[in-house]
Design a protein around this motif. Structure first.
Motif, PDB file in Angstrom:
ATOM      1  N   PRO A  64       0.837  -1.214   0.000  1.00 13.15           N
ATOM      2  CA  PRO A  64       0.000   0.000   0.000  1.00 13.15           C
ATOM      3  C   PRO A  64       0.865   1.255   0.000  1.00 13.15           C
ATOM      4  N   SER A  65       0.439   2.250  -0.747  1.00 17.78           N
ATOM      5  CA  SER A  65       1.176   3.513  -0.838  1.00 17.78           C
ATOM      6  C   SER A  65       0.205   4.601  -1.282  1.00 17.78           C
ATOM      7  N   ASP A  66       0.714   5.801  -1.474  1.00 12.83           N
ATOM      8  CA  ASP A  66      -0.139   6.907  -1.920  1.00 12.83           C
ATOM      9  C   ASP A  66      -0.749   6.641  -3.297  1.00 12.83           C
ATOM     10  N   THR A  67      -0.065   5.851  -4.123  1.00  8.72           N
ATOM     11  CA  THR A  67      -0.566   5.582  -5.477  1.00  8.72           C
ATOM     12  C   THR A  67      -1.112   4.164  -5.643  1.00  8.72           C
ATOM     13  N   HIS A  68      -1.049   3.367  -4.585  1.00  7.89           N
ATOM     14  CA  HIS A  68      -1.541   1.991  -4.672  1.00  7.89           C
ATOM     15  C   HIS A  68      -2.470   1.702  -3.495  1.00  7.89           C
ATOM     16  N   ALA A  69      -3.757   1.739  -3.779  1.00  3.77           N
ATOM     17  CA  ALA A  69      -4.761   1.483  -2.750  1.00  3.77           C
ATOM     18  C   ALA A  69      -5.148   0.007  -2.748  1.00  3.77           C
ATOM     19  N   TYR A  70      -5.623  -0.465  -1.600  1.00  2.00           N
ATOM     20  CA  TYR A  70      -6.113  -1.843  -1.466  1.00  2.00           C
ATOM     21  C   TYR A  70      -7.480  -1.842  -0.805  1.00  2.00           C
ATOM     22  N   LEU A  71      -8.318  -2.770  -1.233  1.00  2.00           N
ATOM     23  CA  LEU A  71      -9.595  -3.038  -0.571  1.00  2.00           C
ATOM     24  C   LEU A  71      -9.630  -4.528  -0.255  1.00  2.00           C
ATOM     25  N   PHE A  72      -9.616  -4.864   1.028  1.00  6.75           N
ATOM     26  CA  PHE A  72      -9.716  -6.257   1.463  1.00  6.75           C
ATOM     27  C   PHE A  72     -11.160  -6.520   1.863  1.00  6.75           C
ATOM     28  N   ASN A  73     -11.764  -7.495   1.173  1.00  4.68           N
ATOM     29  CA  ASN A  73     -13.215  -7.662   1.198  1.00  4.68           C
ATOM     30  C   ASN A  73     -13.679  -8.712   2.203  1.00  4.68           C
ATOM     31  N   GLY A  74     -13.190  -8.608   3.446  1.00  2.60           N
ATOM     32  CA  GLY A  74     -13.707  -9.449   4.520  1.00  2.60           C
ATOM     33  C   GLY A  74     -13.029 -10.797   4.657  1.00  2.60           C
ATOM     34  N   ASP A  75     -13.312 -11.478   5.781  1.00  4.52           N
ATOM     35  CA  ASP A  75     -12.720 -12.762   6.141  1.00  4.52           C
ATOM     36  C   ASP A  75     -11.195 -12.680   6.158  1.00  4.52           C
ATOM     37  N   PHE A  76     -10.710 -11.759   6.983  1.00  4.58           N
ATOM     38  CA  PHE A  76      -9.276 -11.609   7.191  1.00  4.58           C
ATOM     39  C   PHE A  76      -8.768 -12.708   8.124  1.00  4.58           C
ATOM     40  N   VAL A  77      -9.647 -13.180   9.015  1.00  5.51           N
ATOM     41  CA  VAL A  77      -9.234 -14.053  10.116  1.00  5.51           C
ATOM     42  C   VAL A  77      -9.969 -15.392  10.052  1.00  5.51           C
ATOM     43  N   ASP A  78      -9.595 -16.265  10.996  1.00  6.74           N
ATOM     44  CA  ASP A  78     -10.161 -17.617  11.139  1.00  6.74           C
ATOM     45  C   ASP A  78      -9.560 -18.584  10.125  1.00  6.74           C
ATOM     46  N   ARG A  79      -9.641 -19.858  10.492  1.00 11.61           N
ATOM     47  CA  ARG A  79      -9.117 -20.974   9.687  1.00 11.61           C
ATOM     48  C   ARG A  79      -7.588 -20.994   9.688  1.00 11.61           C
TER      49      ARG A  79
END
Length: 488
Positions: free
Chosen positions: A248-263
């Motif tokens: 991630p940076s000023d010119t590179h955005a990220y969207l993480f769409n849930g279920d970061f955890v578990d398993r």
């Protein structure tokens, strides 16, 4: 009903073929065979319980419950059917329903120590949930976020990791150097100090409390936005995304769409990294709630146990409060809706309805309503709507997708929530995309991961990737007794 001897023989032969496919972990094909056996001879309860086990493996918990109940209609004494139904209800966080079946299992097999252990644990969970509900609205029980002061926590002189210090203006601020050092520590299976972990969670909690339920996102000018699906605690695969696609940076955005955890058993490392980047780049790192950012799922699938093992119960409670505050949806460039699960059981839902969801008051998503459906629903190829294979949310067809997008002046839907062999699937005439970013899910599935790079002119590039090596720590290492019940 009357079944001919030839059909009985043929059905039993097909069941044998299905059993072989199951042993080879070819669960969808095994389901087809069990279904063929049932069509020839629907009077054999074990065909249903075997198919239910396949559905459990594919996380189709609603179908597993239906099969277990069909088996019990045929043979009310078939303990395996009660066990399968308990497994599915436990997977859905329906602990009271699971407890009923576990009592039956334990009563019929009093010498089964494993069944007794699962019954005892389920009983403890039910009692704890009832206690937590009783105090939830008690004004005398303030939230962890309201009472916690991370700055008062002492850092021992022996701690050799990165530190978060006061800036010149007296404000705490995370730095890129801190995050870089933290990630290296995590790669080496070391922790950061609890003081800094609390600071990171608390900073993101405060941000999320001020955020709407639906967030409008723009792609950075002369940059890209990457949309990732479920990463499920697979830290080394998760970091591989950044290492190959850019951090991630000023010119590179990220969207993480849930279920970061578990398993996966490195969920703490994943969520602290995501939260740290959210603090560092609040307008370049977006997080949506998934169905696993919920208390019931965390009790079963390992995150609660992992946080308690690596830090403390208090930290898990703060994570829970932060998860309750996570936004539920994002709209990219006014044209792409991004949600974890999917669409709704009614036709007239608008983006404004999503914006108005009182997620802070509701806290947990429940088993019905807009918030639940956003987190749990799945697409289906047939038109219309169907009962959820999971037992929560709905299944929605291409006509439902088309009508929703037209009503809200959108071009497409991006969602996650389902493992896909190639990491992503495009359905519904190109209007519904599923992206899943946990390759070789649970170290067993063998799937690729994927993410989507989106340019400022809203062009989409689908990127797939393989899993990478990780330390010898098995999935759900910190899960409850129920990992065995769920066939893990």
């Amino acid at each position: 009903m009357t079944v001919s001897e030839s059909d009985r023989v043929k059905a039993d032969q097909i069941k044998g073929e299905a059993n072989k496919l199951f042993s080879e972990k070819r669960f969808p094909e095994a389901i087809e065979k069990y279904t063929a056996a049932i069509e020839l001879n629907p009077t054999v309860a074990v065909y249903y319980t075997n198919r239910a086990f396949c559905h459990l493996k594919l996380e189709s918990y609603g179908y597993a419950i239906t099969d277990a109940e069909e088996a019990l209609k045929i043979d009310p004494t078939l303990t395996k059917a009660n066990y399968r139904r308990a497994s599915a209800n436990m997977a859905l966080g329906k602990f009271k329903e699971a407890l009923k079946d576990l009592r039956v299992v334990s009563k019929r097999a009093p010498g089964d120590k494993d069944a007794k252990a699962k019954l005892d644990e389920c009983s403890k969970i039910v009692k704890r949930i009832e206690f937590e509900k009783a105090i939830e609205h008690d004004d005398r029980t303030p939230s962890i976020a309201e009472t916690l002061d991370p700055s008062s926590i002492t850092v021992e002189s022996s701690y050799d990791g990165p530190r978060i210090d006061l800036e010149q203006d007296g404000e705490l601020q995370i730095t890129q150097d801190f995050v870089t050092q933290m990630i290296e520590r995590f790669k080496n299976q070391k922790k950061i100090h609890k003081k800094y972990a609390f600071m990171i969670i608390f900073a993101v909690y405060k941000m999320m409390m001020e955020a709407p339920s639906l967030i409008d996102v723009s792609v950075p000018e002369k940059g890209i936005l990457t949309v990732c699906g479920d990463v499920h605690g697979q830290f080394y695969d998760f970091i591989n995304i950044f290492e190959t696609n850019g951090y991630p940076s000023d010119t590179h955005a990220y969207l993480f769409n849930g279920d970061f955890v578990d398993r996966g058993s490195f969920s703490v490392e994943v969520i602290l990294t995501l939260f740290a980047y959210k603090w560092l780049y609040p307008d370049r790192l977006y997080l949506a709630r998934g169905n696993h950012e919920t208390d019931n799922m965390n009790k079963v699938y390992g995150f609660e146990g992992e946080v308690k093992a690596k830090f403390s119960d208090m930290m898990f409670k703060l994570f829970s409060e932060a998860f309750n505050a996570l936004p539920l949806a994002h709209v990219i460039g006014h044209k792409i809706l991004v949600v974890h699960g999917g669409l709704f059981s009614k036709d007239d839902v608008t983006l404004d309805d999503i914006r108005k969801i009182n997620r802070l008051g509701q806290r947990q998503p429940g088993t019905e309503g807009l918030m639940c459906e956003l987190l749990w629903s799945d697409p289906q190829p047939e038109p219309g709507r169907g009962a959820s294979k999971r037992g929560v949310g709905i299944q929605f067809g291409p006509d439902v997708t088309k009508n929703f997008l037209e009503r809200n002046n959108l071009d497409m839907l991006i969602r996650s929530h389902e493992v896909k062999e190639n990491g992503y699937v495009i359905e519904h005439d190109g209007k519904c995309v599923t992206v899943f970013s946990a390759p070789n899910y649970c170290d067993t599935v063998g799937n690729k991961g994927a993410y989507i790079n989106i340019t400022p002119d809203i062009k989409l590039d689908y990127v797939t990737f393989e899993h990478v090596p990780h330390p010898q720590v098995r999935p759900m290492q910190y899960a409850s007794q129920f990992s065995g019940l769920l066939g893990m």
